[in-house]
Design a protein around this motif. Structure first.
Motif, PDB file in Angstrom:
ATOM      1  N   UNK A  31      -8.488  33.855 -38.986  1.00 36.40           N
ATOM      2  CA  UNK A  31      -9.224  34.613 -40.011  1.00 36.40           C
ATOM      3  C   UNK A  31     -10.402  35.350 -39.394  1.00 36.40           C
ATOM      4  N   UNK A  32     -10.855  36.366 -40.102  1.00 36.14           N
ATOM      5  CA  UNK A  32     -11.900  37.234 -39.569  1.00 36.14           C
ATOM      6  C   UNK A  32     -13.169  36.459 -39.220  1.00 36.14           C
ATOM      7  N   UNK A  33     -13.542  35.518 -40.075  1.00 36.73           N
ATOM      8  CA  UNK A  33     -14.798  34.797 -39.812  1.00 36.73           C
ATOM      9  C   UNK A  33     -14.712  33.978 -38.527  1.00 36.73           C
ATOM     10  N   UNK A  34     -13.521  33.439 -38.222  1.00 32.01           N
ATOM     11  CA  UNK A  34     -13.364  32.665 -37.003  1.00 32.01           C
ATOM     12  C   UNK A  34     -13.389  33.563 -35.768  1.00 32.01           C
ATOM     13  N   UNK A  35     -12.920  34.795 -35.931  1.00 32.66           N
ATOM     14  CA  UNK A  35     -12.943  35.722 -34.792  1.00 32.66           C
ATOM     15  C   UNK A  35     -14.356  35.934 -34.286  1.00 32.66           C
ATOM     16  N   UNK A  36     -15.301  35.984 -35.207  1.00 32.38           N
ATOM     17  CA  UNK A  36     -16.679  36.270 -34.813  1.00 32.38           C
ATOM     18  C   UNK A  36     -17.512  35.014 -34.614  1.00 32.38           C
ATOM     19  N   UNK A  37     -17.302  33.970 -35.416  1.00 33.73           N
ATOM     20  CA  UNK A  37     -18.150  32.784 -35.363  1.00 33.73           C
ATOM     21  C   UNK A  37     -17.606  31.682 -34.467  1.00 33.73           C
ATOM     22  N   UNK A  38     -16.356  31.807 -34.023  1.00 30.22           N
ATOM     23  CA  UNK A  38     -15.768  30.786 -33.160  1.00 30.22           C
ATOM     24  C   UNK A  38     -15.207  31.379 -31.880  1.00 30.22           C
ATOM     25  N   UNK A  39     -14.436  32.479 -31.988  1.00 28.88           N
ATOM     26  CA  UNK A  39     -13.675  32.977 -30.854  1.00 28.88           C
ATOM     27  C   UNK A  39     -14.318  34.142 -30.104  1.00 28.88           C
ATOM     28  N   UNK A  40     -15.346  34.769 -30.662  1.00 30.66           N
ATOM     29  CA  UNK A  40     -15.966  35.893 -29.964  1.00 30.66           C
ATOM     30  C   UNK A  40     -16.659  35.396 -28.697  1.00 30.66           C
ATOM     31  N   UNK A  41     -16.875  36.269 -27.705  1.00 30.04           N
ATOM     32  CA  UNK A  41     -17.567  35.832 -26.482  1.00 30.04           C
ATOM     33  C   UNK A  41     -18.920  35.192 -26.749  1.00 30.04           C
ATOM     34  N   UNK A  42     -19.727  35.812 -27.600  1.00 28.32           N
ATOM     35  CA  UNK A  42     -21.056  35.264 -27.870  1.00 28.32           C
ATOM     36  C   UNK A  42     -20.950  33.886 -28.506  1.00 28.32           C
ATOM     37  N   UNK A  43     -20.030  33.720 -29.460  1.00 29.92           N
ATOM     38  CA  UNK A  43     -19.885  32.430 -30.135  1.00 29.92           C
ATOM     39  C   UNK A  43     -19.465  31.344 -29.160  1.00 29.92           C
ATOM     40  N   UNK A  44     -18.534  31.639 -28.278  1.00 31.23           N
ATOM     41  CA  UNK A  44     -18.070  30.625 -27.321  1.00 31.23           C
ATOM     42  C   UNK A  44     -19.166  30.254 -26.324  1.00 31.23           C
ATOM     43  N   UNK A  45     -19.967  31.238 -25.921  1.00 26.31           N
ATOM     44  CA  UNK A  45     -21.084  30.934 -25.022  1.00 26.31           C
ATOM     45  C   UNK A  45     -22.113  30.054 -25.719  1.00 26.31           C
ATOM     46  N   UNK A  46     -22.395  30.352 -26.995  1.00 21.51           N
ATOM     47  CA  UNK A  46     -23.347  29.544 -27.759  1.00 21.51           C
ATOM     48  C   UNK A  46     -22.814  28.128 -27.947  1.00 21.51           C
ATOM     49  N   UNK A  47     -21.522  27.995 -28.246  1.00 22.41           N
ATOM     50  CA  UNK A  47     -20.917  26.671 -28.404  1.00 22.41           C
ATOM     51  C   UNK A  47     -21.031  25.876 -27.101  1.00 22.41           C
ATOM     52  N   UNK A  48     -20.709  26.525 -25.992  1.00 25.58           N
ATOM     53  CA  UNK A  48     -20.820  25.847 -24.693  1.00 25.58           C
ATOM     54  C   UNK A  48     -22.258  25.416 -24.438  1.00 25.58           C
ATOM     55  N   UNK A  49     -23.216  26.314 -24.676  1.00 27.09           N
ATOM     56  CA  UNK A  49     -24.624  25.996 -24.422  1.00 27.09           C
ATOM     57  C   UNK A  49     -25.086  24.831 -25.288  1.00 27.09           C
ATOM     58  N   UNK A  50     -24.678  24.798 -26.568  1.00 22.96           N
ATOM     59  CA  UNK A  50     -25.073  23.707 -27.466  1.00 22.96           C
ATOM     60  C   UNK A  50     -24.505  22.376 -26.988  1.00 22.96           C
ATOM     61  N   UNK A  51     -23.238  22.381 -26.585  1.00 21.18           N
ATOM     62  CA  UNK A  51     -22.625  21.158 -26.072  1.00 21.18           C
ATOM     63  C   UNK A  51     -23.308  20.704 -24.783  1.00 21.18           C
ATOM     64  N   UNK A  52     -23.599  21.657 -23.915  1.00 17.03           N
ATOM     65  CA  UNK A  52     -24.257  21.337 -22.644  1.00 17.03           C
ATOM     66  C   UNK A  52     -25.620  20.697 -22.873  1.00 17.03           C
ATOM     67  N   UNK A  53     -26.403  21.260 -23.769  1.00 17.89           N
ATOM     68  CA  UNK A  53     -27.733  20.714 -24.060  1.00 17.89           C
ATOM     69  C   UNK A  53     -27.622  19.315 -24.641  1.00 17.89           C
ATOM     70  N   UNK A  54     -26.676  19.118 -25.571  1.00 14.50           N
ATOM     71  CA  UNK A  54     -26.508  17.804 -26.190  1.00 14.50           C
ATOM     72  C   UNK A  54     -26.120  16.753 -25.154  1.00 14.50           C
ATOM     73  N   UNK A  55     -25.151  17.079 -24.297  1.00 11.23           N
ATOM     74  CA  UNK A  55     -24.728  16.128 -23.265  1.00 11.23           C
ATOM     75  C   UNK A  55     -25.851  15.875 -22.253  1.00 11.23           C
ATOM     76  N   UNK A  56     -26.643  16.905 -21.951  1.00 14.62           N
ATOM     77  CA  UNK A  56     -27.744  16.738 -21.005  1.00 14.62           C
ATOM     78  C   UNK A  56     -28.785  15.758 -21.535  1.00 14.62           C
ATOM     79  N   UNK A  57     -29.135  15.879 -22.825  1.00 15.55           N
ATOM     80  CA  UNK A  57     -30.094  14.957 -23.418  1.00 15.55           C
ATOM     81  C   UNK A  57     -29.547  13.538 -23.441  1.00 15.55           C
TER      82      UNK A  57
END
Length: 308
Positions: A15-41
């Motif tokens: 769906x369109x919302x997933x294209x931008x909020x989940x699968x877009x380059x910016x969204x995937x980078x943000x998801x990775x960064x959030x996971x990285x920060x959580x695991x680091x803490x």
């Protein structure tokens, strides 16, 4: 050829919302960064409980703690991104590629930094004044070698370069990832604007092109690990500003643009020149293969994500 270079493309039925909020380059980078920060803490808290990061920790415990803190959060975040969000095979980090590609990368990294030292020696800048057979090589290998090599390559090449390249093309991916890599070293001891620019050009562009040509994170990791280990533990030169405890006790003389100054040989024009030659060689290979992914106008991004 371009499609073969792209690890992920948005599912056509998303769906369109997933294209931008989940699968877009910016969204995937943000998801990775959030996971990285959580695991680091979380891992930082565990290291505190174990006491591996405290003053009472042994050199080996401190090295193991730094290895885990630098490598494990990035690895876990990347695995979750690939398996849960992108839902694809982990080709760039496949177990079958770890040892052979890692060994090839390590050989290249060792030879490349040895070439840098050789030119510095011929230029009258690098001098060996003694040896230190008791150098603490294992903590250095764990921390500035494996820890930095694995963690930084996953972040800068596996996540940032790859995802930006998939969305905006190879040229922008090289620029963005190189600038990020240089900026990430600006707070290091002895760092200057020049040293960060040198890191961005000699390492950011080289490792970005190496990943583009090989599509192998272990190859990039091996080069990174061997470069750092050779610099600090073999040749006794500071690694990105961090003091070295090397088998060879050395000094460097001459102007900072030649010797690299207190930051180390990475801030030398010798390292910059040799690494840039390697980058240009990889660029020629990519151009001959036709693997460069062209920059896409913003208005065509959604159409690009529709492709499998």
């Amino acid at each position: 050829m371009h499609d073969a270079s792209i690890a992920f493309a948005t599912p056509a039925d998303a769906p369109r919302w997933m294209r931008w909020l989940v699968f877009s380059p910016l969204a995937r980078i943000v998801i990775f960064a959030a996971l990285f920060i959580a695991f680091s803490f979380a891992l930082g808290g565990l290291m505190h409980v174990l006491g591996w990061g405290g003053k009472q920790a042994s050199a080996l415990e401190h090295g193991l703690a730094q290895l885990l803190l630098r490598a494990l959060p990035a690895l876990l975040a990347y695995l979750l991104l690939v398996k849960l969000v992108e839902r694809r095979p982990l080709g760039e980090l496949a177990p079958s590629r770890l040892l052979p590609d890692g060994a090839r990368g390590a050989l290249v990294g060792l030879l490349l930094f040895s070439a840098v030292v050789g030119v510095l020696y011929l230029a009258g800048s690098y001098h060996v004044i003694g040896s230190n057979p008791d150098a603490k090589w294992l903590p250095a290998l764990l921390m500035v070698g494996l820890g930095a090599g694995i963690g930084e390559e996953i972040i800068a090449r596996g996540a940032l370069f790859r995802i930006v390249e998939e969305g905006l093309g190879t040229w922008l991916a090289l620029i963005v990832s190189a600038l990020f890599f240089g900026a990430a070293h600006i707070a290091n001891p002895g760092a200057t604007v020049w040293s960060s620019a040198a890191i961005a050009i000699e390492a950011g562009l080289l490792l970005g092109m190496l990943y583009h040509v090989t599509r192998s994170l272990p190859f990039c990791m091996g080069l990174h690990v061997a470069w750092n280990f050779a610099q600090g533990t073999i040749y006794g030169i500071p690694v990105s500003g961090a003091p070295a405890d090397g088998w060879l006790v050395s000094t460097r003389t001459g102007p900072d643009w030649l010797s690299g100054g207190v930051f180390g040989a990475e801030a030398s024009v010798i390292a910059l020149g040799l690494c840039s030659l390697c980058t240009l060689t990889l660029l020629v290979v990519a151009l001959r293969r036709g693997s460069i992914i062209p920059c896409r106008p913003w208005q065509l991004l959604l159409q690009r994500f529709d492709r499998r």
